[in-house]
Design a protein around this motif. Structure first.
Motif, PDB file in Angstrom:
ATOM      1  N   LEU A 171       3.964   2.818   8.086  1.00 19.28           N
ATOM      2  CA  LEU A 171       5.093   1.932   8.340  1.00 19.28           C
ATOM      3  C   LEU A 171       4.674   0.471   8.344  1.00 19.28           C
ATOM      4  O   LEU A 171       5.502  -0.422   8.112  1.00 19.28           O
ATOM      5  CB  LEU A 171       5.749   2.267   9.687  1.00 19.28           C
ATOM      6  N   PHE A 172       3.382   0.215   8.591  1.00 20.47           N
ATOM      7  CA  PHE A 172       2.910  -1.163   8.759  1.00 20.47           C
ATOM      8  C   PHE A 172       1.808  -1.568   7.782  1.00 20.47           C
ATOM      9  O   PHE A 172       1.555  -2.761   7.606  1.00 20.47           O
ATOM     10  CB  PHE A 172       2.392  -1.365  10.188  1.00 20.47           C
ATOM     11  N   LEU A 190       8.571  -7.841  11.203  1.00 19.70           N
ATOM     12  CA  LEU A 190       8.178  -6.513  11.672  1.00 19.70           C
ATOM     13  C   LEU A 190       6.960  -5.986  10.912  1.00 19.70           C
ATOM     14  O   LEU A 190       6.317  -5.034  11.357  1.00 19.70           O
ATOM     15  CB  LEU A 190       9.335  -5.519  11.508  1.00 19.70           C
ATOM     16  N   GLY A 191       6.687  -6.581   9.768  1.00 21.41           N
ATOM     17  CA  GLY A 191       5.592  -6.087   8.946  1.00 21.41           C
ATOM     18  C   GLY A 191       5.912  -4.726   8.360  1.00 21.41           C
ATOM     19  O   GLY A 191       5.019  -3.884   8.214  1.00 21.41           O
ATOM     20  N   MET A 192       7.178  -4.498   7.982  1.00 20.58           N
ATOM     21  CA  MET A 192       7.625  -3.208   7.483  1.00 20.58           C
ATOM     22  C   MET A 192       8.421  -3.391   6.202  1.00 20.58           C
ATOM     23  O   MET A 192       8.874  -4.501   5.890  1.00 20.58           O
ATOM     24  CB  MET A 192       8.491  -2.499   8.537  1.00 20.58           C
ATOM     25  N   GLY A 193       8.603  -2.313   5.458  1.00 16.62           N
ATOM     26  CA  GLY A 193       9.435  -2.317   4.261  1.00 16.62           C
ATOM     27  C   GLY A 193      10.668  -1.464   4.509  1.00 16.62           C
ATOM     28  O   GLY A 193      10.546  -0.297   4.904  1.00 16.62           O
ATOM     29  N   ALA A 194      11.849  -2.016   4.285  1.00 15.79           N
ATOM     30  CA  ALA A 194      13.091  -1.313   4.605  1.00 15.79           C
ATOM     31  C   ALA A 194      13.241   0.019   3.868  1.00 15.79           C
ATOM     32  O   ALA A 194      13.470   1.056   4.500  1.00 15.79           O
ATOM     33  CB  ALA A 194      14.290  -2.225   4.331  1.00 15.79           C
ATOM     34  N   PRO A 195      13.111   0.067   2.534  1.00 15.89           N
ATOM     35  CA  PRO A 195      13.311   1.348   1.839  1.00 15.89           C
ATOM     36  C   PRO A 195      12.261   2.395   2.195  1.00 15.89           C
ATOM     37  O   PRO A 195      12.581   3.575   2.332  1.00 15.89           O
ATOM     38  CB  PRO A 195      13.252   0.974   0.355  1.00 15.89           C
ATOM     39  N   TRP A 196      11.001   1.957   2.342  1.00 13.23           N
ATOM     40  CA  TRP A 196       9.956   2.927   2.690  1.00 13.23           C
ATOM     41  C   TRP A 196      10.195   3.511   4.081  1.00 13.23           C
ATOM     42  O   TRP A 196      10.053   4.718   4.291  1.00 13.23           O
ATOM     43  CB  TRP A 196       8.575   2.290   2.622  1.00 13.23           C
ATOM     44  N   THR A 197      10.581   2.667   5.029  1.00 13.65           N
ATOM     45  CA  THR A 197      10.841   3.140   6.384  1.00 13.65           C
ATOM     46  C   THR A 197      11.973   4.152   6.410  1.00 13.65           C
ATOM     47  O   THR A 197      11.857   5.226   7.015  1.00 13.65           O
ATOM     48  CB  THR A 197      11.201   1.953   7.313  1.00 13.65           C
ATOM     49  N   VAL A 198      13.061   3.825   5.732  1.00 16.57           N
ATOM     50  CA  VAL A 198      14.210   4.737   5.688  1.00 16.57           C
ATOM     51  C   VAL A 198      13.830   6.050   5.012  1.00 16.57           C
ATOM     52  O   VAL A 198      14.175   7.135   5.480  1.00 16.57           O
ATOM     53  CB  VAL A 198      15.396   4.081   4.955  1.00 16.57           C
ATOM     54  N   LEU A 245      -0.644   1.690  -2.641  1.00 11.81           N
ATOM     55  CA  LEU A 245       0.652   1.796  -3.321  1.00 11.81           C
ATOM     56  C   LEU A 245       1.590   0.621  -3.086  1.00 11.81           C
ATOM     57  O   LEU A 245       2.667   0.569  -3.680  1.00 11.81           O
ATOM     58  CB  LEU A 245       1.354   3.093  -2.875  1.00 11.81           C
ATOM     59  N   ARG A 246       1.267  -0.287  -2.187  1.00 11.57           N
ATOM     60  CA  ARG A 246       2.127  -1.441  -1.892  1.00 11.57           C
ATOM     61  C   ARG A 246       3.547  -0.993  -1.566  1.00 11.57           C
ATOM     62  O   ARG A 246       4.534  -1.514  -2.104  1.00 11.57           O
ATOM     63  CB  ARG A 246       2.145  -2.419  -3.075  1.00 11.57           C
ATOM     64  N   LEU A 247       3.669  -0.049  -0.671  1.00  6.41           N
ATOM     65  CA  LEU A 247       4.961   0.549  -0.343  1.00  6.41           C
ATOM     66  C   LEU A 247       5.880  -0.383   0.435  1.00  6.41           C
ATOM     67  O   LEU A 247       7.088  -0.175   0.466  1.00  6.41           O
ATOM     68  CB  LEU A 247       4.739   1.826   0.480  1.00  6.41           C
ATOM     69  N   LEU A 248       5.312  -1.395   1.075  1.00  4.55           N
ATOM     70  CA  LEU A 248       6.114  -2.264   1.931  1.00  4.55           C
ATOM     71  C   LEU A 248       6.626  -3.513   1.209  1.00  4.55           C
ATOM     72  O   LEU A 248       7.372  -4.300   1.808  1.00  4.55           O
ATOM     73  CB  LEU A 248       5.295  -2.692   3.158  1.00  4.55           C
TER      74      LEU A 248
END
Length: 332
Positions: A94-95, A113-121, A102-105
């Motif tokens: 998540l962080f 928040l240091g998060m990526g919206a689509p990855w978190t969901v 993969l650079r998911l965030l």
């Protein structure tokens, strides 16, 4: 208001009574990683390493919910809490901005928040529905005691310890592979989120279901809705061109699905067969979705496709068996 539906495990649980819990212990990681296509059939040995985390969590959630007389809404909320623990603590995906390289965030990045919206969901949705809830529904449909505890106090303690071991071992393994460490604020946020979700699960469980009148669709229609809805959700998350739009559409599907199935499940004509159909549709989504995925962990295309076929066939056989057992129970 106190919950009057608390169920206590019998003094003599026995090995036979505990078998469904053992089945769930291995089914959860099987669905979460192998049916999805993340791990090829050549890596089947990893099932034993993954079971304490996935399976331990699934069994613990299921047993706590059934001992307290809670329904699937509480199980879903606890499953979400599990997802927060796994991705916020054990893998830190998540962080971690470069998790698995993969650079998911990057898409839909939330800087403060240091998060990526689509990855978190997406990742929390995967764990909530497929890693925990779907295996619980399927295994309960195969059981003669779908709403009763399967374990005594000793058995429950064993699975709780296995879950803790799984969390610690997975976290330690991740620390040896990646130097990234979540900030203190992020760790506190994870702890608060988990605590809030557990409190919400308790609140929802204590309120109990509110049964209403009204018709419900045929079982097969519920299965199709589950398959189409979960397939659409997966396809949205497969094509993240606009991170915020992807996250918004995924959340919209989540909300609509919750509203639809909560409305249906509260009606008196809703049966265990309907619940299994919804979970079965989602399970089949994982089965077909594994085929277009690229081979993982160095597996060849041939090995990957063979494994996908084997796991999909096993899923179909399991769902057919669960349908037969569940139908027999509903008719009795």
């Amino acid at each position: 208001m106190t919950n009057t539906n608390v169920v206590t495990a019998p003094r003599r649980s026995g090995v036979k009574r505990a078998l469904p819990a053992l089945g769930l212990f291995f089914l959860s990681p099987m669905v979460a990683e192998f049916l999805l296509g993340n791990i090829p059939i050549s890596g089947l040995f990893a099932l034993f390493a993954l079971a304490p985390l996935y399976g331990g969590g699934a069994v613990l959630i299921r047993e706590v919910a059934r001992r307290r007389g809670w329904g699937y809404p509480s199980i879903l909320i606890l499953a979400l809490a599990y997802g927060v623990i796994e991705e916020g603590i054990t893998t830190q995906s998540l962080f971690n901005p470069n998790y698995a390289g993969l650079r998911l965030l990057d898409p839909g990045h939330i800087s403060f928040l240091g998060m990526g919206a689509p990855w978190t969901v997406m990742v929390l949705g995967l764990h909530t529905l497929w890693s925990i809830t779907v295996p619980i529904v399927v295994m309960e449909s195969l059981s003669r005691r779908p709403r009763e505890p399967w374990l005594g106090k000793v058995g429950l303690s064993v699975y709780a310890v296995l879950f803790v071991v799984g969390v610690v071992a997975t976290t330690a393994f991740g620390y040896t592979k990646d130097p990234f460490r979540a900030s203190a604020g992020q760790n506190v946020g994870v702890a608060v989120a988990v605590a809030v979700l557990i409190a919400l699960a308790v609140l929802v469980g204590r309120r109990g279901p509110r049964r209403t009148t009204g018709s419900v669709p045929a079982v097969w229609i519920v299965g199709v809705v589950g398959l189409v809805g979960s397939s659409g959700w997966m396809l949205v998350n497969d094509n993240v061109t606009n991170g915020w739009l992807c996250a918004a559409i995924s959340l919209l599907i989540d909300v609509l699905a919750v509203l639809l199935f909560v409305t249906w499940s509260r009606r008196t004509n809703w049966t265990r067969m309907h619940t299994l159909a919804a979970a079965g549709g989602a399970m089949l989504t994982y089965a077909w979705h594994a085929f277009p995925e690229s081979p993982t962990f160095g597996a060849s295309m041939t090995v990957d496709l063979i494994g996908n076929g084997v796991f999909a066939l096993l899923a179909v056989v399991l769902l057919i068996s669960a349908t037969i057992r569940c139908d027999k129970f509903v008719r009795s």
